[in-house]
Write a protein that holds these residues in place. Structure first.
Motif, PDB file in Angstrom:
ATOM      1  N   ASN A  29       0.820  -1.219   0.000  1.00 47.68           N
ATOM      2  CA  ASN A  29       0.000   0.000   0.000  1.00 47.68           C
ATOM      3  C   ASN A  29       0.852   1.268   0.000  1.00 47.68           C
ATOM      4  O   ASN A  29       0.580   2.208   0.737  1.00 47.68           O
ATOM      5  CB  ASN A  29      -0.968  -0.007   1.181  1.00 47.68           C
ATOM      6  CG  ASN A  29      -1.979  -1.122   1.081  1.00 47.68           C
ATOM      7  OD1 ASN A  29      -2.440  -1.456  -0.015  1.00 47.68           O
ATOM      8  ND2 ASN A  29      -2.312  -1.720   2.202  1.00 47.68           N
ATOM      9  N   SER A  30       1.870   1.278  -0.825  1.00 43.77           N
ATOM     10  CA  SER A  30       2.788   2.420  -0.907  1.00 43.77           C
ATOM     11  C   SER A  30       2.374   3.367  -2.019  1.00 43.77           C
ATOM     12  O   SER A  30       1.821   2.939  -3.034  1.00 43.77           O
ATOM     13  CB  SER A  30       4.210   1.933  -1.177  1.00 43.77           C
ATOM     14  OG  SER A  30       4.669   1.159  -0.115  1.00 43.77           O
ATOM     15  N   PRO A  31       2.687   4.646  -1.860  1.00 44.37           N
ATOM     16  CA  PRO A  31       2.423   5.590  -2.951  1.00 44.37           C
ATOM     17  C   PRO A  31       3.340   5.280  -4.140  1.00 44.37           C
ATOM     18  O   PRO A  31       4.479   4.838  -3.945  1.00 44.37           O
ATOM     19  CB  PRO A  31       2.739   6.953  -2.346  1.00 44.37           C
ATOM     20  CG  PRO A  31       3.541   6.688  -1.133  1.00 44.37           C
ATOM     21  CD  PRO A  31       3.259   5.291  -0.686  1.00 44.37           C
ATOM     22  N   PRO A  32       2.855   5.496  -5.350  1.00 46.95           N
ATOM     23  CA  PRO A  32       3.666   5.204  -6.539  1.00 46.95           C
ATOM     24  C   PRO A  32       5.018   5.913  -6.537  1.00 46.95           C
ATOM     25  O   PRO A  32       6.014   5.339  -6.969  1.00 46.95           O
ATOM     26  CB  PRO A  32       2.801   5.698  -7.697  1.00 46.95           C
ATOM     27  CG  PRO A  32       1.416   5.676  -7.171  1.00 46.95           C
ATOM     28  CD  PRO A  32       1.532   5.973  -5.705  1.00 46.95           C
ATOM     29  N   GLU A  33       5.066   7.128  -6.027  1.00 46.04           N
ATOM     30  CA  GLU A  33       6.324   7.874  -6.011  1.00 46.04           C
ATOM     31  C   GLU A  33       7.406   7.124  -5.237  1.00 46.04           C
ATOM     32  O   GLU A  33       8.570   7.104  -5.641  1.00 46.04           O
ATOM     33  CB  GLU A  33       6.119   9.271  -5.414  1.00 46.04           C
ATOM     34  CG  GLU A  33       5.227  10.177  -6.241  1.00 46.04           C
ATOM     35  CD  GLU A  33       3.725   9.952  -6.003  1.00 46.04           C
ATOM     36  OE1 GLU A  33       2.928  10.588  -6.705  1.00 46.04           O
ATOM     37  OE2 GLU A  33       3.345   9.149  -5.125  1.00 46.04           O
ATOM     38  N   LYS A  34       7.025   6.503  -4.131  1.00 44.19           N
ATOM     39  CA  LYS A  34       7.983   5.743  -3.322  1.00 44.19           C
ATOM     40  C   LYS A  34       8.465   4.505  -4.073  1.00 44.19           C
ATOM     41  O   LYS A  34       9.655   4.187  -4.079  1.00 44.19           O
ATOM     42  CB  LYS A  34       7.339   5.333  -1.996  1.00 44.19           C
ATOM     43  CG  LYS A  34       8.260   4.554  -1.096  1.00 44.19           C
ATOM     44  CD  LYS A  34       7.596   4.177   0.210  1.00 44.19           C
ATOM     45  CE  LYS A  34       8.540   3.356   1.072  1.00 44.19           C
ATOM     46  NZ  LYS A  34       7.895   2.838   2.272  1.00 44.19           N
ATOM     47  N   VAL A  35       7.548   3.807  -4.722  1.00 40.76           N
ATOM     48  CA  VAL A  35       7.891   2.591  -5.470  1.00 40.76           C
ATOM     49  C   VAL A  35       8.789   2.945  -6.661  1.00 40.76           C
ATOM     50  O   VAL A  35       9.806   2.286  -6.896  1.00 40.76           O
ATOM     51  CB  VAL A  35       6.613   1.862  -5.938  1.00 40.76           C
ATOM     52  CG1 VAL A  35       6.956   0.682  -6.831  1.00 40.76           C
ATOM     53  CG2 VAL A  35       5.796   1.417  -4.729  1.00 40.76           C
ATOM     54  N   LEU A  36       8.439   3.993  -7.386  1.00 43.28           N
ATOM     55  CA  LEU A  36       9.231   4.387  -8.555  1.00 43.28           C
ATOM     56  C   LEU A  36      10.627   4.841  -8.140  1.00 43.28           C
ATOM     57  O   LEU A  36      11.611   4.550  -8.822  1.00 43.28           O
ATOM     58  CB  LEU A  36       8.507   5.479  -9.341  1.00 43.28           C
ATOM     59  CG  LEU A  36       7.137   5.070  -9.903  1.00 43.28           C
ATOM     60  CD1 LEU A  36       6.491   6.247 -10.623  1.00 43.28           C
ATOM     61  CD2 LEU A  36       7.229   3.858 -10.802  1.00 43.28           C
ATOM     62  N   ALA A  37      10.732   5.529  -7.008  1.00 47.59           N
ATOM     63  CA  ALA A  37      12.046   5.958  -6.507  1.00 47.59           C
ATOM     64  C   ALA A  37      12.905   4.740  -6.162  1.00 47.59           C
ATOM     65  O   ALA A  37      14.110   4.727  -6.437  1.00 47.59           O
ATOM     66  CB  ALA A  37      11.878   6.861  -5.291  1.00 47.59           C
ATOM     67  N   ALA A  38      12.300   3.714  -5.585  1.00 48.97           N
ATOM     68  CA  ALA A  38      13.037   2.492  -5.250  1.00 48.97           C
ATOM     69  C   ALA A  38      13.536   1.800  -6.517  1.00 48.97           C
ATOM     70  O   ALA A  38      14.659   1.281  -6.548  1.00 48.97           O
ATOM     71  CB  ALA A  38      12.155   1.555  -4.432  1.00 48.97           C
ATOM     72  N   ILE A  39      12.719   1.799  -7.561  1.00 49.05           N
ATOM     73  CA  ILE A  39      13.131   1.191  -8.835  1.00 49.05           C
ATOM     74  C   ILE A  39      14.271   1.992  -9.454  1.00 49.05           C
ATOM     75  O   ILE A  39      15.239   1.427  -9.955  1.00 49.05           O
ATOM     76  CB  ILE A  39      11.933   1.079  -9.804  1.00 49.05           C
ATOM     77  CG1 ILE A  39      10.886   0.111  -9.241  1.00 49.05           C
ATOM     78  CG2 ILE A  39      12.397   0.624 -11.190  1.00 49.05           C
ATOM     79  CD1 ILE A  39       9.565   0.133  -9.980  1.00 49.05           C
ATOM     80  N   GLU A  40      14.180   3.313  -9.405  1.00 50.02           N
ATOM     81  CA  GLU A  40      15.245   4.157  -9.952  1.00 50.02           C
ATOM     82  C   GLU A  40      16.570   3.910  -9.240  1.00 50.02           C
ATOM     83  O   GLU A  40      17.622   3.942  -9.870  1.00 50.02           O
ATOM     84  CB  GLU A  40      14.865   5.635  -9.859  1.00 50.02           C
ATOM     85  CG  GLU A  40      13.856   6.065 -10.891  1.00 50.02           C
ATOM     86  CD  GLU A  40      13.511   7.544 -10.827  1.00 50.02           C
ATOM     87  OE1 GLU A  40      13.812   8.199  -9.798  1.00 50.02           O
ATOM     88  OE2 GLU A  40      12.943   8.046 -11.811  1.00 50.02           O
ATOM     89  N   LYS A  41      16.524   3.659  -7.927  1.00 52.20           N
ATOM     90  CA  LYS A  41      17.756   3.393  -7.176  1.00 52.20           C
ATOM     91  C   LYS A  41      18.417   2.091  -7.599  1.00 52.20           C
ATOM     92  O   LYS A  41      19.631   1.969  -7.556  1.00 52.20           O
ATOM     93  CB  LYS A  41      17.471   3.347  -5.673  1.00 52.20           C
ATOM     94  CG  LYS A  41      17.290   4.691  -5.047  1.00 52.20           C
ATOM     95  CD  LYS A  41      17.117   4.554  -3.557  1.00 52.20           C
ATOM     96  CE  LYS A  41      16.953   5.915  -2.912  1.00 52.20           C
ATOM     97  NZ  LYS A  41      16.787   5.809  -1.453  1.00 52.20           N
ATOM     98  N   GLN A  42      17.613   1.109  -7.982  1.00 46.96           N
ATOM     99  CA  GLN A  42      18.145  -0.203  -8.353  1.00 46.96           C
ATOM    100  C   GLN A  42      18.563  -0.299  -9.815  1.00 46.96           C
ATOM    101  O   GLN A  42      19.274  -1.231 -10.185  1.00 46.96           O
ATOM    102  CB  GLN A  42      17.099  -1.295  -8.094  1.00 46.96           C
ATOM    103  CG  GLN A  42      16.776  -1.508  -6.651  1.00 46.96           C
ATOM    104  CD  GLN A  42      15.802  -2.661  -6.476  1.00 46.96           C
ATOM    105  OE1 GLN A  42      15.901  -3.689  -7.140  1.00 46.96           O
ATOM    106  NE2 GLN A  42      14.857  -2.483  -5.576  1.00 46.96           N
ATOM    107  N   THR A  43      18.081   0.610 -10.641  1.00 47.69           N
ATOM    108  CA  THR A  43      18.313   0.531 -12.080  1.00 47.69           C
ATOM    109  C   THR A  43      18.758   1.881 -12.617  1.00 47.69           C
ATOM    110  O   THR A  43      18.901   2.841 -11.874  1.00 47.69           O
ATOM    111  CB  THR A  43      17.021   0.126 -12.820  1.00 47.69           C
ATOM    112  OG1 THR A  43      16.066   1.180 -12.682  1.00 47.69           O
ATOM    113  CG2 THR A  43      16.438  -1.164 -12.272  1.00 47.69           C
ATOM    114  N   LYS A  44      18.921   1.948 -13.922  1.00 45.23           N
ATOM    115  CA  LYS A  44      19.234   3.215 -14.586  1.00 45.23           C
ATOM    116  C   LYS A  44      17.996   3.810 -15.246  1.00 45.23           C
ATOM    117  O   LYS A  44      18.095   4.731 -16.035  1.00 45.23           O
ATOM    118  CB  LYS A  44      20.327   2.999 -15.638  1.00 45.23           C
ATOM    119  CG  LYS A  44      21.661   2.671 -15.027  1.00 45.23           C
ATOM    120  CD  LYS A  44      22.732   2.569 -16.088  1.00 45.23           C
ATOM    121  CE  LYS A  44      24.069   2.279 -15.466  1.00 45.23           C
ATOM    122  NZ  LYS A  44      25.134   2.200 -16.463  1.00 45.23           N
TER     123      LYS A  44
END
Length: 111
Positions: A29-44
């Motif tokens: 139940n996380s906001p999309p901004e938090k999830v997208l930021a986590a993906i950006e940290k793991q990838t380019k």
């Protein structure tokens, strides 16, 4: 000489592919901004979207070593958000009608 060139090319290709990598993520139940930021940290990958389009959406996801396409499908399944991956950019767009399932990423020519 040709073999060295081929081996060097393949090595560089593999190094390039590693930069985009696999994604491991667990959110509830996380906001999309938090999830997208986590993906950006793991990838380019970089996300391009209108923040208003993601309003009132929460994401619950649990993935291990999956591609960006699989991750995005699971993030936005059952929502009115579509995604398109072009290079290292992921564009998110709200559709006019809610989709019950999302079978594949839109092609880059869709935008």
């Amino acid at each position: 000489m040709k073999w060295r060139t081929l081996v060097l090319f393949l090595a560089l290709l593999q190094i390039s592919a590693d930069g985009y990598g696999q994604i491991t993520l667990k959110e509830k139940n996380s906001p999309p901004e938090k999830v997208l930021a986590a993906i950006e940290k793991q990838t380019k990958y970089v996300f391009l979207y209108d923040p208003d389009a993601l309003r009132n959406i929460t994401i619950t996801i649990d993935v291990r070593n999956v591609t960006i396409q699989e991750t995005m499908k699971k993030c936005f399944k059952g929502t009115s958000i579509e995604f398109s991956i072009i290079g290292n950019n992921v564009m998110l767009k709200k559709t006019s009608e809610k989709r019950k399932s999302y079978d594949h990423a839109r092609s880059p020519t869709a935008f």
